[in-house]
Design a protein around this motif. Structure first.
Motif, short mmCIF file in Angstrom:
data_model
loop_
_atom_site.label_atom_id
_atom_site.label_comp_id
_atom_site.label_asym_id
_atom_site.label_seq_id
_atom_site.Cartn_x
_atom_site.Cartn_y
_atom_site.Cartn_z
N PRO A 123 1.05 -1.61 -0.29
CA PRO A 123 0.00 -0.26 0.27
C PRO A 123 0.75 1.23 0.37
O PRO A 123 0.29 2.34 -0.23
CB PRO A 123 -0.80 -0.24 1.68
CG PRO A 123 -0.69 -1.23 1.44
CD PRO A 123 0.19 -1.97 0.86
N TYR A 124 2.04 1.27 0.28
CA TYR A 124 2.85 2.23 0.68
C TYR A 124 3.25 2.76 -1.23
O TYR A 124 3.36 3.74 -1.35
CB TYR A 124 3.87 2.13 2.00
CG TYR A 124 4.86 3.89 2.17
CD1 TYR A 124 4.28 4.41 2.46
CD2 TYR A 124 6.25 3.71 1.28
CE1 TYR A 124 5.00 5.74 2.47
CE2 TYR A 124 6.82 4.77 0.88
CZ TYR A 124 6.58 5.53 2.00
OH TYR A 124 7.34 7.20 1.46
N ALA A 125 3.58 1.42 -1.75
CA ALA A 125 4.14 1.66 -2.75
C ALA A 125 3.20 2.61 -4.04
O ALA A 125 3.29 3.36 -4.93
CB ALA A 125 4.93 -0.03 -2.98
N PHE A 126 1.87 2.05 -3.21
CA PHE A 126 0.52 2.53 -4.17
C PHE A 126 0.32 4.15 -3.85
O PHE A 126 0.02 4.27 -5.25
CB PHE A 126 -0.69 1.20 -3.76
CG PHE A 126 -0.43 0.10 -4.83
CD1 PHE A 126 -1.73 0.48 -6.13
CD2 PHE A 126 0.08 -0.83 -4.68
CE1 PHE A 126 -1.78 -0.85 -6.42
CE2 PHE A 126 -0.20 -1.94 -5.30
CZ PHE A 126 -0.77 -1.40 -6.29
N GLY A 127 1.05 4.27 -2.49
CA GLY A 127 0.52 6.25 -2.57
C GLY A 127 1.68 6.81 -3.42
O GLY A 127 1.32 7.41 -3.85
#
Length: 141
Positions: A123-127
């Motif tokens: 999720p952090y990489a998607f952010g």
């Protein structure tokens, strides 16, 4: 042109969910995937009720890496920050579905630490990708 990243995010999340639900090896984890998809949908709707504040928080956490990736081309979004926050609020919850599918699919036989890292880092990489997309779309003529 910069609609490719968010479109790929949503399509990837839907594909991950369908493949995960159809896999016979993870039949007992289907309920968790359905709950994760419902939570992602509620987060997107709740984020809209909060007028994009969750997206602004995700953007703020991701901004240092966007600065590193863009280098000298980095510029403040200015008036485009609020639409970018709403955009991130709508698209980012799809990353939770992908993270669940990866953590309980290919990483299922790994240790608990590897699965938790996937649940946090995906999720952090998607952010970061969505924040980068907001900057690239703002810089485009």
């Amino acid at each position: 042109m910069w609609i490719v990243i968010p479109a790929a995010t949503v399509v990837g999340a839907l594909a991950a969910m369908v493949l995960f639900l159809r896999a016979p090896a993870v039949r007992e984890l289907r309920r968790g995937m359905i709950i994760t998809a419902i939570v992602a949908f509620v987060l997107a709707l709740g984020g809209m009720a909060l007028l994009g504040i969750p997206g602004a928080i995700i953007y703020g956490i991701s901004a240092p890496f966007v600065q590193l990736l863009m280098g000298a081309r980095y510029a403040d979004l200015g008036d485009g920050a609020w639409p970018a926050a709403i955009f991130i609020t709508l698209i980012w919850p799809a990353s939770l579905v992908v993270a669940y599918a990866v953590a309980n699919g290919p990483l299922r036989g790994r240790g608990r630490g590897a699965r938790w890292m996937a649940l946090i880092l995906i999720p952090y990489a998607f952010g970061v990708l969505l924040a980068l997309d907001a900057h690239l779309a703002a810089a485009a003529p």
